[in-house]
Write a protein that holds these residues in place. Structure first.
Motif: not given
Length: 199
Positions: A121-123, A140-149, A153-159, A165-169
């Motif tokens: 799940l990518i979000g 897999v987390l893809v942060p935006t300006a709305r994503t909390l710090p 930090t808690a996400a298993p993978v951050v792209c 993110a898709v290339r990573h998976v």
């Protein structure tokens, strides 16, 4: 990370720009890289789904017909996606589908004919990562300006972006930078399921 059987996407602020309680298909705008990311999965034969909280229905701000019309527009611009699953409930309804609960992920996997543990799940927020964890899928987390710090930090993978993110998976890129920091893994005990701030 092994190659998944399916990739599930959050909708708002992941595939398309977040327009709160959007019921107008003309306001749908893809996020940067979304078209290429979905196309890459399709080219590799990976099934795709969208899993989205749509509490505007439960709040009386949207109709299901409006949500389906917006989803159809996303499909026209980026899809077609194999499966759509959305939660129509308000946050206080106590349902099992609203992310970070696992219901949308398990339902999408069932409709795709795959196991949740074979999905990614990518979000963009902690609720997405929480839903993946609760269902036994990978997140897999893809942060935006709305994503909390703390969600980063808690996400298993951050792209840094959706295409990365898709290339990573797909194992095309072992790690993708996020704000200058490489994608990372954390232990299950370090993961925090966000409660979600929208949808």
């Amino acid at each position: 990370m092994t190659r998944p059987a399916a990739v599930l996407f959050d909708r708002d602020d992941t595939l398309v720009e977040d327009v709160p309680y959007n019921g107008d298909p003309d306001r749908v705008r893809p996020m940067p890289g979304a078209a290429g990311a979905v196309r890459l999965l399709r080219e590799r034969g990976i099934r795709t789904a969208v899993v989205s909280n749509q509490s505007g229905i439960g709040r009386g701000l949207l109709t299901e017909a409006q949500v389906r019309a917006v989803n159809a527009r996303v499909d026209a611009l980026l899809g077609p996606f194999d499966v759509w699953a959305y939660c129509p409930h308000a946050p206080g309804d106590g349902c099992g589908c609203r992310k970070p609960a696992p219901g949308l992920v398990t339902e999408a996997a069932r409709l795709l004919g795959v196991r949740p543990e074979d999905c990614v799940l990518i979000g963009d927020i902690g609720a997405d990562m929480g839903a993946a964890l609760a269902a036994g899928a990978r997140g897999v987390l893809v942060p935006t300006a709305r994503t909390l710090p703390e969600e980063v930090t808690a996400a298993p993978v951050v792209c840094a972006d959706l295409l990365g993110a898709v290339r990573h998976v797909l194992l095309d890129e072992p790690r993708a930078a996020a704000g200058g920091r490489a994608g990372h893994s954390v232990t299950a005990g370090d993961r925090a399921a966000g409660s979600g701030r929208r949808g």
